[in-house]
Design a protein around this motif. Structure first.
Motif, mmCIF file in Angstrom:
data_model
loop_
_atom_site.group_PDB
_atom_site.id
_atom_site.type_symbol
_atom_site.label_atom_id
_atom_site.label_comp_id
_atom_site.label_asym_id
_atom_site.label_seq_id
_atom_site.Cartn_x
_atom_site.Cartn_y
_atom_site.Cartn_z
ATOM 1 N N LEU A 79 -62.054 -65.200 -4.291
ATOM 2 C CA LEU A 79 -62.639 -65.583 -3.003
ATOM 3 C C LEU A 79 -64.025 -64.970 -2.843
ATOM 4 C CD1 LEU A 79 -62.560 -66.791 -0.161
ATOM 5 C CD2 LEU A 79 -61.266 -64.771 0.586
ATOM 6 N N ALA A 80 -64.147 -63.684 -3.143
ATOM 7 C CA ALA A 80 -65.442 -63.012 -3.015
ATOM 8 C C ALA A 80 -66.492 -63.633 -3.920
ATOM 9 C CB ALA A 80 -65.290 -61.523 -3.332
ATOM 10 N N ALA A 81 -66.047 -64.176 -5.073
ATOM 11 C CA ALA A 81 -66.976 -64.788 -6.025
ATOM 12 C C ALA A 81 -67.282 -66.237 -5.698
ATOM 13 C CB ALA A 81 -66.401 -64.691 -7.436
ATOM 14 N N GLY A 82 -66.663 -66.784 -4.651
ATOM 15 C CA GLY A 82 -66.946 -68.154 -4.244
ATOM 16 C C GLY A 82 -66.180 -69.216 -5.014
ATOM 17 N N ARG A 83 -65.073 -68.850 -5.645
ATOM 18 C CA ARG A 83 -64.293 -69.835 -6.393
ATOM 19 C C ARG A 83 -63.541 -70.784 -5.464
ATOM 20 N NH1 ARG A 83 -62.775 -67.639 -11.358
ATOM 21 N NH2 ARG A 83 -61.537 -69.523 -11.700
ATOM 22 N N GLU B 46 -57.397 -82.093 9.581
ATOM 23 C CA GLU B 46 -58.391 -82.865 8.829
ATOM 24 C C GLU B 46 -59.696 -82.096 8.675
ATOM 25 O OE1 GLU B 46 -58.919 -86.741 10.446
ATOM 26 O OE2 GLU B 46 -56.873 -87.394 9.975
ATOM 27 N N ASP B 47 -60.110 -81.371 9.710
ATOM 28 C CA ASP B 47 -61.319 -80.542 9.597
ATOM 29 C C ASP B 47 -61.131 -79.487 8.507
ATOM 30 O OD1 ASP B 47 -62.466 -81.906 11.721
ATOM 31 O OD2 ASP B 47 -61.865 -80.412 13.207
ATOM 32 N N LEU B 48 -59.958 -78.878 8.474
ATOM 33 C CA LEU B 48 -59.717 -77.798 7.523
ATOM 34 C C LEU B 48 -59.631 -78.315 6.091
ATOM 35 C CD1 LEU B 48 -59.251 -74.721 7.487
ATOM 36 C CD2 LEU B 48 -56.789 -75.181 7.583
ATOM 37 N N GLN B 49 -59.261 -79.578 5.909
ATOM 38 C CA GLN B 49 -59.115 -80.141 4.564
ATOM 39 C C GLN B 49 -60.443 -80.246 3.827
ATOM 40 O OE1 GLN B 49 -57.018 -83.736 5.500
ATOM 41 N NE2 GLN B 49 -54.990 -82.819 5.199
ATOM 42 N N ARG B 50 -61.548 -80.018 4.518
ATOM 43 C CA ARG B 50 -62.870 -80.037 3.857
ATOM 44 C C ARG B 50 -63.089 -78.786 3.014
ATOM 45 N NH1 ARG B 50 -66.753 -79.264 7.098
ATOM 46 N NH2 ARG B 50 -65.720 -78.894 9.094
ATOM 47 N N PHE B 51 -62.253 -77.771 3.196
ATOM 48 C CA PHE B 51 -62.445 -76.493 2.525
ATOM 49 C C PHE B 51 -61.378 -76.290 1.453
ATOM 50 C CE2 PHE B 51 -64.007 -76.092 6.877
ATOM 51 C CZ PHE B 51 -65.307 -75.660 6.661
ATOM 52 N N SER B 52 -61.761 -75.605 0.386
ATOM 53 C CA SER B 52 -60.796 -75.288 -0.671
ATOM 54 C C SER B 52 -60.071 -73.979 -0.340
ATOM 55 C CB SER B 52 -61.500 -75.169 -2.024
ATOM 56 O OG SER B 52 -62.511 -74.178 -1.983
ATOM 57 N N ILE B 53 -58.816 -73.907 -0.770
ATOM 58 C CA ILE B 53 -57.950 -72.787 -0.424
ATOM 59 C C ILE B 53 -57.414 -72.141 -1.698
ATOM 60 C CG2 ILE B 53 -55.757 -72.150 0.684
ATOM 61 C CD1 ILE B 53 -56.207 -74.318 2.716
ATOM 62 N N GLY B 54 -57.384 -70.835 -1.711
ATOM 63 C CA GLY B 54 -56.832 -70.108 -2.842
ATOM 64 C C GLY B 54 -55.395 -69.687 -2.585
ATOM 65 N N ASP C 139 -62.905 -71.365 -0.761
ATOM 66 C CA ASP C 139 -63.514 -71.045 0.535
ATOM 67 C C ASP C 139 -62.716 -70.082 1.402
ATOM 68 O OD1 ASP C 139 -65.733 -72.836 0.142
ATOM 69 O OD2 ASP C 139 -64.360 -74.504 0.544
ATOM 70 N N LEU C 140 -61.402 -70.145 1.323
ATOM 71 C CA LEU C 140 -60.598 -69.287 2.189
ATOM 72 C C LEU C 140 -59.267 -68.967 1.534
ATOM 73 C CD1 LEU C 140 -58.555 -71.239 4.701
ATOM 74 C CD2 LEU C 140 -60.579 -72.402 3.844
ATOM 75 N N LEU C 141 -58.682 -67.862 1.982
ATOM 76 C CA LEU C 141 -57.402 -67.394 1.462
ATOM 77 C C LEU C 141 -56.508 -67.057 2.641
ATOM 78 C CD1 LEU C 141 -55.494 -66.397 -0.780
ATOM 79 C CD2 LEU C 141 -56.753 -64.237 -0.794
ATOM 80 N N PRO C 142 -55.611 -67.981 3.042
ATOM 81 C CA PRO C 142 -54.703 -67.671 4.161
ATOM 82 C C PRO C 142 -53.687 -66.612 3.754
ATOM 83 C CG PRO C 142 -54.822 -70.053 3.707
ATOM 84 C CD PRO C 142 -55.422 -69.342 2.538
ATOM 85 N N GLY D 256 -52.151 -81.895 1.989
ATOM 86 C CA GLY D 256 -53.425 -82.535 1.653
ATOM 87 C C GLY D 256 -54.575 -81.614 1.355
ATOM 88 N N PHE D 257 -54.301 -80.327 1.075
ATOM 89 C CA PHE D 257 -55.385 -79.392 0.825
ATOM 90 C C PHE D 257 -55.686 -79.274 -0.664
ATOM 91 C CE2 PHE D 257 -53.697 -77.945 4.914
ATOM 92 C CZ PHE D 257 -54.865 -77.892 5.657
ATOM 93 N N ASP D 258 -56.949 -78.966 -0.948
ATOM 94 C CA ASP D 258 -57.396 -78.662 -2.306
ATOM 95 C C ASP D 258 -57.104 -77.189 -2.559
ATOM 96 O OD1 ASP D 258 -58.691 -78.423 -4.737
ATOM 97 O OD2 ASP D 258 -60.700 -78.311 -3.836
ATOM 98 N N VAL D 259 -56.114 -76.916 -3.402
ATOM 99 C CA VAL D 259 -55.659 -75.538 -3.629
ATOM 100 C C VAL D 259 -56.035 -75.089 -5.026
ATOM 101 C CG1 VAL D 259 -53.679 -73.968 -3.635
ATOM 102 C CG2 VAL D 259 -53.729 -75.898 -2.039
ATOM 103 N N LYS D 260 -56.743 -73.963 -5.111
ATOM 104 C CA LYS D 260 -57.084 -73.332 -6.377
ATOM 105 C C LYS D 260 -56.095 -72.178 -6.607
ATOM 106 C CE LYS D 260 -60.872 -75.838 -6.250
ATOM 107 N NZ LYS D 260 -61.019 -77.064 -7.057
ATOM 108 N N VAL D 261 -55.594 -72.060 -7.810
ATOM 109 C CA VAL D 261 -54.531 -71.079 -8.050
ATOM 110 C C VAL D 261 -54.971 -70.011 -9.042
ATOM 111 C CG1 VAL D 261 -52.713 -72.731 -7.511
ATOM 112 C CG2 VAL D 261 -53.456 -72.449 -9.884
ATOM 113 N N SER D 262 -54.283 -68.881 -8.923
ATOM 114 C CA SER D 262 -54.465 -67.769 -9.847
ATOM 115 C C SER D 262 -53.085 -67.221 -10.186
ATOM 116 C CB SER D 262 -55.320 -66.670 -9.207
ATOM 117 O OG SER D 262 -55.296 -65.485 -9.978
ATOM 118 N N SER D 263 -52.931 -66.663 -11.370
ATOM 119 C CA SER D 263 -51.679 -66.001 -11.734
ATOM 120 C C SER D 263 -51.693 -64.530 -11.336
ATOM 121 C CB SER D 263 -51.436 -66.112 -13.246
ATOM 122 O OG SER D 263 -52.519 -65.531 -13.955
#
Length: 284
Positions: free
Chosen positions: A169-173, A130-138, A175-178, A153-160
């Motif tokens: 990630l470096a541009a702040g789009r 639940e703590d981690l779900q506050r952050f967006s993931i690429g 928060d983290l990239l596992p 339950g994570f907010d996932v941003k995608v790229s092709s």
């Protein structure tokens, strides 16, 4: 004539200099970045083919291929590739023929976040899902991880684009990239050489049950069996473990997985795994 008298010896000398007849060409997908250096999955596949008794000439594809393109090629047996390695899912096991031995010993399911270099302590206070779900993931659009993370339950941003993810990630789009524990420092260093500065989080490791398998076309059961037989032989004689340690022991030592907070995630894409065989799995 003197020349004719020596012709058999001359022909023998010529044929002795010719290369031996190669086995069947076996093509695997060249990474989409065009990397050609020997990598663990290729070396392990070569070891399996040698020990499995097959006569194959292992080569990368002439051009880089995306994961989705290489899977499509294998599924439709169009001749571009004959073997791939990727994370197993129900869908992939239905369409392709898996060799059910996890080539990374399950390490592919241990993920360490990359974060921006100006936020190295971003996850210092995260103690659970639940703590981690506050952050967006690429993630990349066609990676199974995207569906796994969204199912948790994570907010996932995608790229092709694979390299585009690190720049996003470096541009702040997000928060983290596992990334895979075995690759995260290598990827960080490679991006730094290209002017993209990122930090490896020192607090967390995400974990979900998973396995990377070799896959062949369903029309090539004999190839899958050769790979399986060779991997089993390499497990039995210790050469599988030696290769694994050669590639990953130093990275695992510095990553300290046993000292990180583990965020356990569910994997809804997962077919049954050979979990009863403890020798196939890495455990911190």
């Amino acid at each position: 004539m003197p020349l004719l008298r020596h012709l058999p010896l001359l022909l023998l000398a010529v044929f002795a200099t010719l290369p031996a007849t190669a086995g069947e060409r076996l093509t695997y997908p060249l990474h989409e970045r065009g990397e050609t250096q020997r990598i663990y999955a290729v070396d392990l596949l070569r070891l399996a083919l040698e020990k499995g008794g097959g006569d194959y000439d292992l080569q990368p594809s002439p051009l880089p291929m995306t994961p989705s393109r290489s899977q499509y090629s294998l599924e439709h047996d169009d001749g571009e590739v004959q073997v791939i390695w990727t994370m197993t899912t129900h869908e992939r096991e239905e369409r392709l023929l898996p060799v059910r031995i996890p080539i990374y010993k399950g390490l592919i399911g241990w993920r360490i976040p990359l974060v921006r270099d100006d936020t190295p302590e971003l996850l210092a206070e995260v103690n659970g899902r639940e703590d981690l779900q506050r952050f967006s993931i690429g993630q990349r659009r066609d990676w199974p991880d995207t569906r796994i993370l969204r199912a948790n339950g994570f907010d996932v941003k995608v790229s092709s684009s694979y390299p585009g993810l690190f720049r996003m990630l470096a541009a702040g789009r997000f928060d983290l990239l596992p990334r895979e524990a075995v690759l995260v420092r290598q990827e960080q260093q490679r991006m730094a050489s290209e002017g993209v500065s990122l930090a490896v989080d020192e607090h967390l490791v995400l974990h979900y049950p998973s396995a990377f398998y070799y896959f062949t076309s369903r029309t090539r059961p004999e190839l899958a069996e050769t790979i399986r037989r060779g991997l089993e032989a390499a497990i039995a004689d210790g050469s599988f473990e030696r290769l694994f340690q050669q590639y990953f022991s130093e990275a695992l030592r510095t990553l300290r997985l046993d000292q990180r907070r583990v965020i356990e995630l569910d994997n809804p894409l997962l077919p049954p795994l050979p979990l009863e065989r403890q020798e196939l799995w890495y455990r911190p």
